[in-house]
Scaffold this motif. Sequence first.
Motif, mmCIF file in Angstrom:
data_model
loop_
_atom_site.group_PDB
_atom_site.id
_atom_site.type_symbol
_atom_site.label_atom_id
_atom_site.label_comp_id
_atom_site.label_asym_id
_atom_site.label_seq_id
_atom_site.Cartn_x
_atom_site.Cartn_y
_atom_site.Cartn_z
ATOM 1 N N ILE A 104 0.686 -1.451 0.007
ATOM 2 C CA ILE A 104 -0.068 -0.345 0.216
ATOM 3 C C ILE A 104 1.187 1.283 -0.039
ATOM 4 C CG2 ILE A 104 -2.079 1.475 1.438
ATOM 5 C CD1 ILE A 104 -2.890 -1.421 2.114
ATOM 6 N N ILE A 105 0.987 2.358 -1.253
ATOM 7 C CA ILE A 105 1.462 3.553 -1.102
ATOM 8 C C ILE A 105 0.258 4.318 -0.918
ATOM 9 C CG2 ILE A 105 2.955 5.105 -2.683
ATOM 10 C CD1 ILE A 105 3.594 2.728 -4.231
ATOM 11 N N PRO A 106 0.732 5.032 0.410
ATOM 12 C CA PRO A 106 -0.212 6.391 0.565
ATOM 13 C C PRO A 106 0.644 7.182 0.314
ATOM 14 C CG PRO A 106 1.352 5.408 2.393
ATOM 15 C CD PRO A 106 2.009 4.631 1.523
ATOM 16 N N ILE A 107 -0.062 7.740 0.043
ATOM 17 C CA ILE A 107 0.256 9.735 -0.949
ATOM 18 C C ILE A 107 -1.318 10.852 0.056
ATOM 19 C CG2 ILE A 107 0.169 10.995 -2.774
ATOM 20 C CD1 ILE A 107 0.295 8.081 -4.164
ATOM 21 N N VAL A 108 -0.644 11.799 0.133
ATOM 22 C CA VAL A 108 -1.400 13.177 1.085
ATOM 23 C C VAL A 108 -1.657 13.699 -0.015
ATOM 24 C CG1 VAL A 108 -1.410 14.153 2.335
ATOM 25 C CG2 VAL A 108 -1.221 12.654 3.451
ATOM 26 N N ILE A 109 -2.894 14.275 -0.636
ATOM 27 C CA ILE A 109 -2.484 14.997 -1.931
ATOM 28 C C ILE A 109 -3.217 16.452 -0.762
ATOM 29 C CG2 ILE A 109 -4.411 16.159 -4.401
ATOM 30 C CD1 ILE A 109 -2.844 13.335 -3.995
ATOM 31 N N TYR A 110 -2.846 17.462 -1.195
ATOM 32 C CA TYR A 110 -2.799 18.827 0.006
ATOM 33 C C TYR A 110 -2.858 19.874 -0.823
ATOM 34 C CZ TYR A 110 -1.986 22.485 2.092
ATOM 35 O OH TYR A 110 -1.755 23.847 3.444
ATOM 36 N N HIS A 111 -3.927 20.589 -1.007
ATOM 37 C CA HIS A 111 -4.093 21.828 -1.816
ATOM 38 C C HIS A 111 -5.122 22.995 -1.065
ATOM 39 C CE1 HIS A 111 -8.111 21.163 -1.809
ATOM 40 N NE2 HIS A 111 -8.261 19.438 -1.615
ATOM 41 N N GLY A 112 -4.088 22.937 0.027
ATOM 42 C CA GLY A 112 -4.616 24.289 1.040
ATOM 43 C C GLY A 112 -3.547 25.955 0.339
ATOM 44 N N ARG A 113 -3.225 26.737 1.142
ATOM 45 C CA ARG A 113 -2.403 27.594 1.240
ATOM 46 C C ARG A 113 -1.564 27.941 1.684
ATOM 47 N NH1 ARG A 113 -6.660 31.897 0.318
ATOM 48 N NH2 ARG A 113 -8.417 32.615 0.556
ATOM 49 N N GLU A 114 -0.710 27.134 2.171
ATOM 50 C CA GLU A 114 0.256 27.530 2.701
ATOM 51 C C GLU A 114 1.113 26.317 2.652
ATOM 52 O OE1 GLU A 114 1.670 30.463 4.019
ATOM 53 O OE2 GLU A 114 0.079 30.890 4.340
ATOM 54 N N VAL A 115 2.428 25.628 2.617
ATOM 55 C CA VAL A 115 3.004 24.708 1.752
ATOM 56 C C VAL A 115 3.281 23.469 2.876
ATOM 57 C CG1 VAL A 115 5.296 23.743 1.729
ATOM 58 C CG2 VAL A 115 4.676 26.234 -0.078
ATOM 59 N N TRP A 116 2.606 22.666 2.465
ATOM 60 C CA TRP A 116 2.602 21.338 3.804
ATOM 61 C C TRP A 116 4.374 21.494 4.635
ATOM 62 C CZ3 TRP A 116 -0.873 18.428 5.163
ATOM 63 C CH2 TRP A 116 -1.344 17.493 5.697
ATOM 64 N N ASN A 117 4.014 21.436 5.576
ATOM 65 C CA ASN A 117 5.553 21.775 6.695
ATOM 66 C C ASN A 117 5.358 19.985 7.608
ATOM 67 O OD1 ASN A 117 2.960 22.754 8.343
ATOM 68 N ND2 ASN A 117 4.584 24.586 8.466
ATOM 69 N N VAL A 118 4.547 19.275 7.763
ATOM 70 C CA VAL A 118 4.455 18.133 8.844
ATOM 71 C C VAL A 118 5.700 17.114 8.017
ATOM 72 C CG1 VAL A 118 2.284 16.884 9.457
ATOM 73 C CG2 VAL A 118 2.151 19.403 9.124
ATOM 74 N N GLU A 119 6.110 16.368 9.173
ATOM 75 C CA GLU A 119 6.867 15.959 9.207
ATOM 76 C C GLU A 119 5.821 14.098 7.936
ATOM 77 O OE1 GLU A 119 9.859 13.197 8.674
ATOM 78 O OE2 GLU A 119 9.778 14.633 10.037
ATOM 79 N N THR A 120 6.915 13.602 7.262
ATOM 80 C CA THR A 120 6.289 12.335 6.350
ATOM 81 C C THR A 120 6.760 11.350 6.481
ATOM 82 O OG1 THR A 120 8.065 12.327 4.840
ATOM 83 C CG2 THR A 120 5.829 13.780 4.656
ATOM 84 N N ASN A 121 7.796 11.501 7.793
ATOM 85 C CA ASN A 121 8.300 9.875 8.251
ATOM 86 C C ASN A 121 8.237 9.718 9.350
ATOM 87 O OD1 ASN A 121 10.434 7.329 9.386
ATOM 88 N ND2 ASN A 121 11.520 7.917 7.431
ATOM 89 N N LEU A 122 7.049 8.061 9.775
ATOM 90 C CA LEU A 122 6.907 8.212 11.170
ATOM 91 C C LEU A 122 7.821 8.142 12.438
ATOM 92 C CD1 LEU A 122 4.503 7.578 13.153
ATOM 93 C CD2 LEU A 122 4.652 5.390 12.672
ATOM 94 N N SER A 123 8.859 7.197 11.708
ATOM 95 C CA SER A 123 10.171 7.131 12.864
ATOM 96 C C SER A 123 10.498 8.598 13.155
ATOM 97 C CB SER A 123 11.202 6.528 12.027
ATOM 98 O OG SER A 123 11.799 6.522 11.058
ATOM 99 N N ASN A 124 10.660 9.694 12.081
ATOM 100 C CA ASN A 124 11.170 10.868 12.741
ATOM 101 C C ASN A 124 10.102 11.619 14.329
ATOM 102 O OD1 ASN A 124 13.468 10.674 11.162
ATOM 103 N ND2 ASN A 124 11.608 11.961 9.269
ATOM 104 N N MET A 125 9.179 10.974 14.602
ATOM 105 C CA MET A 125 8.585 11.619 14.769
ATOM 106 C C MET A 125 8.524 10.948 16.511
ATOM 107 S SD MET A 125 4.787 12.229 12.470
ATOM 108 C CE MET A 125 3.791 13.261 13.518
#
Length: 265
Positions: free
Chosen positions: A54-75
Amino acid sequence: MLYKTKIKGQDGYVYILMEHKSYIEGKVIFQLLRYITSIWEEKYDPKTKKVPIIIPIVIYHGREVWNVETNLSNMVQGIEDLPDELKTYLPTYRYEICDFSIKGKKRIIGLTATKVALEAMRAGTAMTEKEFKERLAIVFAYINQLPEEQVHEWFEGCMIYLLNVREDITIEDILKVQKEIMPGRGEIVMTIAEKLRNEGKLEGKLEGKLEERKELIIEILNQRFGKDIDKKLEEKIRKANEETINQIKKNILSITIEELKELLK
């Protein structure tokens, strides 16, 4: 949304999990993980004791640039100080972020089916008519690269999606681009158009101004009859009164070329 596709070298299907976000969500990585484990529970094969990719993809179209961690281990707090033998007990998982925000400039790479879906969404959020047509041309170019058995499904899905998310486009707009990028696939377009009409989606698009309706009717008839719709017949349609146009519109997917000529006498 969950899409099923094939990757060269893989025996089974690969699933693409897409989550839409119009705002920045710091916990989306956990939400996706819940979705993944739920799908794995459903798709678990008791014979092979395997689960699909399963390849997870987030499609984001908000106003600001996406600035959230994408790697679970880094959290995980303090992970950088953990010895490698302890890190093996932690889940490793990341998702792909496709940033369609005004400030984001994401280039799409990877599976053709993924490119189709993501470029269609980009077309859905295009700011200008020129940008929309450029994005749509890219969508159709990618659809042309798909296996033949997937072309109809993806074309239909993109067509329905774009007509639903944009109020400023018509089927005519889509057909004009399709005709340039996907020549020779008129039968696919007409099959889909008939389905949309039966579902009430095409009818609304044929209720615009009279001149716009005439041009759309000409475009659809060109897709159906090809060279049999010559310039003289097109001009007769443009000069026809509203009653005649309404009769053609009502029967546009079943009318024969002889019936059309009779109506336009």
